[in-house]
Design an enzyme around this catalytic site. Structure first.
Site, mmCIF file in Angstrom:
data_model
loop_
_atom_site.group_PDB
_atom_site.id
_atom_site.type_symbol
_atom_site.label_atom_id
_atom_site.label_comp_id
_atom_site.label_asym_id
_atom_site.label_seq_id
_atom_site.Cartn_x
_atom_site.Cartn_y
_atom_site.Cartn_z
ATOM 1 N N LEU A 129 0.837 -1.208 0.000
ATOM 2 C CA LEU A 129 0.000 0.000 0.000
ATOM 3 C C LEU A 129 0.870 1.255 0.000
ATOM 4 O O LEU A 129 0.676 2.172 -0.798
ATOM 5 C CB LEU A 129 -0.894 -0.013 1.260
ATOM 6 N N GLY A 135 2.429 7.428 3.373
ATOM 7 C CA GLY A 135 2.419 6.362 4.375
ATOM 8 C C GLY A 135 1.113 6.419 5.140
ATOM 9 O O GLY A 135 0.146 5.731 4.784
ATOM 10 N N THR A 162 6.654 -5.645 3.500
ATOM 11 C CA THR A 162 7.121 -6.796 4.290
ATOM 12 C C THR A 162 7.085 -8.041 3.411
ATOM 13 O O THR A 162 6.075 -8.296 2.747
ATOM 14 C CB THR A 162 6.220 -6.994 5.535
ATOM 15 N N GLN A 344 16.825 -1.861 31.194
ATOM 16 C CA GLN A 344 17.254 -1.133 32.389
ATOM 17 C C GLN A 344 17.501 -2.084 33.564
ATOM 18 O O GLN A 344 18.500 -1.955 34.276
ATOM 19 C CB GLN A 344 16.168 -0.084 32.750
ATOM 20 N N GLU A 371 1.769 -0.646 9.934
ATOM 21 C CA GLU A 371 0.319 -0.936 9.910
ATOM 22 C C GLU A 371 -0.473 0.135 10.686
ATOM 23 O O GLU A 371 -1.470 -0.154 11.337
ATOM 24 C CB GLU A 371 0.033 -2.360 10.379
ATOM 25 N N GLY A 372 0.019 1.360 10.599
ATOM 26 C CA GLY A 372 -0.623 2.494 11.265
ATOM 27 C C GLY A 372 0.129 2.876 12.524
ATOM 28 O O GLY A 372 0.216 2.088 13.466
HETATM 29 N N1 CAA Z 1 -12.851 -0.282 7.335
HETATM 30 C C1 CAA Z 1 -13.726 -0.026 6.314
HETATM 31 N N2 CAA Z 1 -13.819 1.178 5.701
HETATM 32 C C2 CAA Z 1 -13.009 2.148 6.137
HETATM 33 C C3 CAA Z 1 -12.095 1.967 7.198
HETATM 34 C C4 CAA Z 1 -12.041 0.686 7.799
HETATM 35 N N3 CAA Z 1 -11.191 0.430 8.803
HETATM 36 N N4 CAA Z 1 -11.417 3.121 7.409
HETATM 37 C C5 CAA Z 1 -11.892 4.010 6.521
HETATM 38 N N5 CAA Z 1 -12.853 3.417 5.753
HETATM 39 C C6 CAA Z 1 -13.640 4.031 4.682
HETATM 40 C C7 CAA Z 1 -14.463 5.198 5.226
HETATM 41 O O1 CAA Z 1 -15.709 4.754 5.724
HETATM 42 C C8 CAA Z 1 -14.615 6.073 4.007
HETATM 43 O O2 CAA Z 1 -15.649 5.577 3.178
HETATM 44 P P1 CAA Z 1 -16.843 6.543 2.667
HETATM 45 O O3 CAA Z 1 -16.158 7.689 1.971
HETATM 46 O O4 CAA Z 1 -17.639 5.671 1.768
HETATM 47 O O5 CAA Z 1 -17.535 6.979 3.912
HETATM 48 C C9 CAA Z 1 -13.297 5.864 3.259
HETATM 49 O O6 CAA Z 1 -12.761 4.605 3.722
HETATM 50 C C10 CAA Z 1 -12.278 6.954 3.523
HETATM 51 O O7 CAA Z 1 -12.087 6.984 4.936
HETATM 52 P P2 CAA Z 1 -11.514 8.249 5.694
HETATM 53 O O8 CAA Z 1 -12.202 9.488 5.183
HETATM 54 O O9 CAA Z 1 -11.577 7.954 7.118
HETATM 55 O O10 CAA Z 1 -10.012 8.279 5.176
HETATM 56 P P3 CAA Z 1 -8.788 9.145 5.678
HETATM 57 O O11 CAA Z 1 -8.042 9.632 4.509
HETATM 58 O O12 CAA Z 1 -9.230 10.131 6.707
HETATM 59 O O13 CAA Z 1 -7.845 8.026 6.315
HETATM 60 C C11 CAA Z 1 -6.874 6.848 8.122
HETATM 61 C C12 CAA Z 1 -8.143 7.390 7.484
HETATM 62 C C13 CAA Z 1 -7.332 6.129 9.370
HETATM 63 C C14 CAA Z 1 -5.899 7.939 8.483
HETATM 64 C C15 CAA Z 1 -6.212 5.843 7.147
HETATM 65 O O14 CAA Z 1 -5.698 6.504 6.014
HETATM 66 C C16 CAA Z 1 -5.111 5.023 7.777
HETATM 67 O O15 CAA Z 1 -5.382 4.048 8.479
HETATM 68 N N6 CAA Z 1 -3.818 5.372 7.513
HETATM 69 C C17 CAA Z 1 -2.699 4.552 7.940
HETATM 70 C C18 CAA Z 1 -2.297 3.634 6.827
HETATM 71 C C19 CAA Z 1 -1.442 2.503 7.313
HETATM 72 O O16 CAA Z 1 -1.750 1.860 8.314
HETATM 73 N N7 CAA Z 1 -0.376 2.201 6.565
HETATM 74 C C20 CAA Z 1 0.462 1.093 6.847
HETATM 75 C C21 CAA Z 1 0.602 0.277 5.574
HETATM 76 S S1 CAA Z 1 1.044 -1.421 5.666
HETATM 77 C C22 CAA Z 1 2.598 -1.540 6.329
HETATM 78 O O17 CAA Z 1 2.814 -1.017 7.369
HETATM 79 C C23 CAA Z 1 3.676 -2.320 5.658
HETATM 80 C C24 CAA Z 1 3.738 -3.755 5.977
HETATM 81 O O18 CAA Z 1 4.032 -4.568 5.106
HETATM 82 C C25 CAA Z 1 3.543 -4.278 7.356
#
Ligand code: CAA
Length: 389
Positions: A129, A135, A162, A344, A371-372
């Site tokens: 993603l 990020g 990952t 520690q 993952e956030g």
């Molecule tokens: N489940 C279902 N739908 C969801 C949801 C969820 N958990 N979260 C958001 N949505 C939906 C919302 O309902 C919305 O839909 P509608 O427009 O139809 O209402 C749509 O998605 C957009 O949601 P938001 O307006 O809330 O979106 P946002 O831009 O404000 O983002 C956020 C919200 C929580 C900040 C999100 O972007 C987020 O979680 N960011 C972090 C990303 C992340 O965790 N990245 C890590 C990647 S993986 C990794 O780490 C690598 C690896 O390999 C381990």
């Protein structure tokens, strides 16, 4: 580990927990330091974990899996992570970020093709993603998927994947309609040997060094249209839904690290003497032990609760973002706290590579980031509580 009064595990749960503990202590723990040092991917033990079913615990029997529930997955993952957090994240991403999304959103053909080889441990899956410029704000990705007849052509650069260097299959998120922003993101299932897909260099990391992380580079990579996961434009929701499951896995990874650090610290507090008594008898050490233990058990309750919320979701489709975020936030900060205190309590020995405590400290940090981040978890929790979008 304490028997929690409000949870009585079934015989099946105890069986998987014991099997994972046995495997982790015999096969993973003895090699963890060596693979941390070399940064090599532990292919042989991951293959064995695949053969034992640990790499796809919730995969239904119809696709060759054991069809276990989320609590079984969490119990097994906790044991693996206690021995080594690198093996743990490889298992977590495979089970939750990869398999869970396909099982929830995939067609019958996609499940057969992309999940069955995972169940047998023959293949590894990954989730892609994040990009260099996006990020936390994942919806602003720059990668593009453009329709060309019965294919989509993928172009762009993904980062921090990952298992990126070793995975056989990927769930990849790309913008297919930039004008629609988040609603223009689509998800694709991509085979690792597809022409136009190359893997970037392996990232050198502070911790979880045996898990392989890299960029993915897409240059005119043609993917059959039938490999789209879910519908066009559904990608962002799929990514977020899958991350809820993933966050339970990372919370569990944090729990395993915290427990390993705690057990080492507790032993040392009893054995090590200073000023004529075990150091645990000094309040400064005893209270650290008390706080570590309490936070660990609280983490466990939040994680088991999130696992049950995910099980409920399988039946009624309900969201468990709040439960998953609370579990990840608290468990990851507990892992950081517990490993900090464990170093520690060990004093100079906590800083030495002769003991695993410094590895736990380095491994814990990532659980507050991937993952956030903790800030994103607090954002999810607070807006859910306050009713803001
Ligand atoms: N489940 C279902 N739908 C969801 C949801 C969820 N958990 N979260 C958001 N949505 C939906 C919302 O309902 C919305 O839909 P509608 O427009 O139809 O209402 C749509 O998605 C957009 O949601 P938001 O307006 O809330 O979106 P946002 O831009 O404000 O983002 C956020 C919200 C929580 C900040 C999100 O972007 C987020 O979680 N960011 C972090 C990303 C992340 O965790 N990245 C890590 C990647 S993986 C990794 O780490 C690598 C690896 O390999 C381990």
């Amino acid at each position: 580990m304490t028997d929690l009064a409000m949870f009585s595990l079934s015989d099946e749960h105890k069986m998987i927990q014991n099997a994972a503990r046995d495997f982790a202590q015999k096969e993973i723990l003895p090699i963890a330091a060596e693979f941390d040092e070399s940064g090599d991917f532990p292919s042989a033990t991951i293959k064995k974990m695949g053969a034992l079913g640990f790499m796809g615990l919730e995969i239904p029997e119809a696709y060759g899996g054991a069809g276990m529930d989320t609590l079984a997955y969490v119990l097994a993952l906790e044991e693996i992570c206690k021995a080594d957090a690198s093996h743990g994240v490889i298992m977590s991403v495979n089970n939750s970020l990869y398999c869970h999304g396909i099982l929830k959103f995939g067609t019958e053909e996609q499940k057969k093709k992309f999940v069955t080889p995972i169940a047998s441990g023959k293949a590894i899956g990954a989730y892609s993603l994040t990009e260099p410029q996006s990020g936390s704000d994942a919806g602003t990705m720059k990668s593009r998927a453009v329709r060309d007849g019965d294919h989509f052509v993928l172009n762009g650069r993904k980062s921090w994947v990952t298992s990126g260097p070793v995975a056989d299959y990927f769930v990849v998120f790309m913008m297919s309609d930039p004008a629609k922003k988040q609603k223009g993101v689509s998800a694709f299932l991509v085979e690792g040997n597809t022409p136009g897909l190359t893997r970037g260099k392996k990232e050198p990391k502070l911790g979880i060094r045996a898990s392989a992380t890299s960029e993915l580079i897409f240059e005119d990579c043609h993917v059959p249209a039938e490999n789209m996961l879910g519908k066009e434009g559904e990608g962002f929701k799929i990514a977020m839904t899958v991350l809820d499951a993933g966050r339970i896995g990372i919370a569990t990874q944090a729990l395993g690290i915290a427990e390993a650090a705690y057990e080492a610290a507790r032993r040392y507090a009893v054995e090590r003497e200073a000023f004529g008594q075990p150091i645990g008898q000094f309040q400064g050490t005893g209270f650290k032990i008390a706080d570590m233990k309490t936070r660990i058990e609280a983490s466990r309750l939040l994680i088991y609760n999130a696992a049950m919320a995910k099980e409920k979701s399988k039946k009624d489709g309900s969201r468990y973002s709040l439960e998953a975020s609370m579990a990840k936030l608290f468990a990851s900060e507990t892992a950081m706290y517990a490993t900090h205190q464990a170093v520690q309590i060990h004093g100079g020995m906590g800083y030495s590579k002769e003991l695993p405590v410094e590895r736990y400290f380095r491994d814990a940090k990532i659980t507050e980031i991937y993952e956030g981040t903790s800030e994103i978890q607090r954002h999810v929790i607070s807006r859910s509580e306050l009713g803001f979008k």
